[in-house]
Scaffold this active site. Structure first.
Site, short mmCIF file in Angstrom:
data_model
loop_
_atom_site.label_atom_id
_atom_site.label_comp_id
_atom_site.label_asym_id
_atom_site.label_seq_id
_atom_site.Cartn_x
_atom_site.Cartn_y
_atom_site.Cartn_z
N GLY A 11 0.79 -1.23 0.00
CA GLY A 11 0.00 0.00 0.00
C GLY A 11 0.82 1.27 0.00
O GLY A 11 0.32 2.32 0.42
N ARG A 93 -5.52 -8.09 -9.59
CA ARG A 93 -6.55 -8.94 -10.20
C ARG A 93 -6.98 -8.34 -11.53
O ARG A 93 -7.04 -7.12 -11.67
CB ARG A 93 -7.79 -9.01 -9.31
CG ARG A 93 -7.61 -9.93 -8.16
CD ARG A 93 -8.79 -9.91 -7.24
NE ARG A 93 -8.48 -10.74 -6.09
CZ ARG A 93 -8.75 -12.03 -6.00
NH1 ARG A 93 -9.39 -12.65 -6.97
NH2 ARG A 93 -8.39 -12.73 -4.95
N HIS A 111 0.52 1.26 -13.17
CA HIS A 111 1.31 0.12 -13.65
C HIS A 111 2.79 0.49 -13.64
O HIS A 111 3.15 1.58 -14.09
CB HIS A 111 0.86 -0.29 -15.07
CG HIS A 111 1.59 -1.51 -15.54
ND1 HIS A 111 1.24 -2.78 -15.12
CD2 HIS A 111 2.67 -1.64 -16.34
CE1 HIS A 111 2.08 -3.64 -15.67
NE2 HIS A 111 2.96 -2.99 -16.41
N THR A 174 9.33 5.39 -6.27
CA THR A 174 9.40 6.83 -5.96
C THR A 174 8.66 7.64 -7.03
O THR A 174 7.91 8.57 -6.72
CB THR A 174 10.88 7.27 -5.87
OG1 THR A 174 11.50 6.52 -4.84
CG2 THR A 174 11.01 8.76 -5.56
C1 GAR Z 1 3.00 -0.80 -7.66
O1 GAR Z 1 4.34 -0.83 -8.09
C2 GAR Z 1 2.06 -0.86 -8.85
O2 GAR Z 1 2.55 -0.22 -9.99
C3 GAR Z 1 1.97 -2.35 -9.07
O3 GAR Z 1 1.90 -2.90 -7.77
C4 GAR Z 1 2.68 -2.09 -6.90
C5 GAR Z 1 1.87 -1.82 -5.63
O4 GAR Z 1 2.69 -1.30 -4.63
N1 GAR Z 1 0.81 -2.70 -9.85
C6 GAR Z 1 0.82 -3.61 -10.79
O5 GAR Z 1 1.78 -4.28 -11.08
C7 GAR Z 1 -0.52 -3.79 -11.51
N2 GAR Z 1 -0.37 -4.63 -12.65
P1 GAR Z 1 2.05 -0.74 -3.30
O6 GAR Z 1 1.14 -1.81 -2.73
O7 GAR Z 1 3.23 -0.46 -2.40
O8 GAR Z 1 1.29 0.51 -3.64
#
Ligand code: GAR
EC number: 2.1.2.2
Length: 192
Positions: A11, A93, A111, A174
């Site tokens: 998160g 998902r 992404h 970042t």
């Molecule tokens: C982020 O890097 C986001 O870009 C990626 O999951 C991470 C969540 O980090 N999302 C994907 O890969 C979606 N296909 P977080 O839980 O620390 O925000």
């Protein structure tokens, strides 16, 4: 602009959104609810710390997509929040037409690559292994095509010779933490 955030993991991006909100950098947006599909997701503790309603919402029966009973649970719970924007911040998902239609034009995703390069899982690792010199992150509207919807904004990150997968991941995160709150603020001011 009422915002609902969906996540699956630590998160950190939800944290960046909540920090921006606390510092009045989120425009007219207000996070009203966080849902996670894992009961122990860090995103839930983060939301609670910031005084935002945060709850585990079971997405079963499927593991990698939101469909069937899980999808119905998500639609009902999110509709009850009357959101103007649904933010997928690390929600791991695949979103299906039932959910897309329920919140048509209101769902955005973060992404960790410069789409259309490296869609799908592990966007950072894919870019690192491919040896590209510039990668980054993308915020886009969610459509039926996985990671394929209209792009709202992107931030670039240079991959230096000395970078490891870990140092690159840190740089991309970042960049994400700056990009996603800025896009939400812009959308809330009517500038998509
Ligand atoms: C982020 O890097 C986001 O870009 C990626 O999951 C991470 C969540 O980090 N999302 C994907 O890969 C979606 N296909 P977080 O839980 O620390 O925000």
């Amino acid at each position: 602009m009422r915002v609902v955030i969906l996540g699956s993991g630590r998160g950190s991006n939800a944290g960046a959104i909540l920090k921006a909100q606390a510092e009045n950098r989120l425009g007219r947006a207000k996070v009203v609810q966080i849902f996670a599909d894992k009961p122990d997701a860090g995103i839930l503790a983060l939301g609670a710390q910031h005084g935002v309603a945060s709850a585990f919402l079971d997405a079963a029966p499927f593991k990698t997509k939101l469909e069937g009973e899980g999808e119905a649970r998500y639609i009902a719970a999110i509709e009850a929040c009357a959101p103007d924007l649904v933010v997928l911040a690390g929600f791991m998902r695949v979103i299906k037409p039932g959910f897309l239609n329920a919140f048509a034009g209101k769902i955005i995703n973060l992404h960790p690559s410069l789409l259309p390069s490296f869609p799908g899982l592990d966007g950072i690792g894919q870019a690192f292994r491919r040896g590209v010199k510039i990668t980054g992150c993308t915020v886009h509207y969610v459509t039926a095509e996985v990671d394929g919807g209209p792009i709202l904004d992107q931030a670039a990150v240079r991959i230096e010779k000395a970078d490891t997968l870990e140092s690159l991941a840190e740089k991309v995160h970042t960049a994400e933490h700056a990009l996603l709150p800025a896009v939400i603020a812009r959308l809330s001011e009517g500038n998509g």
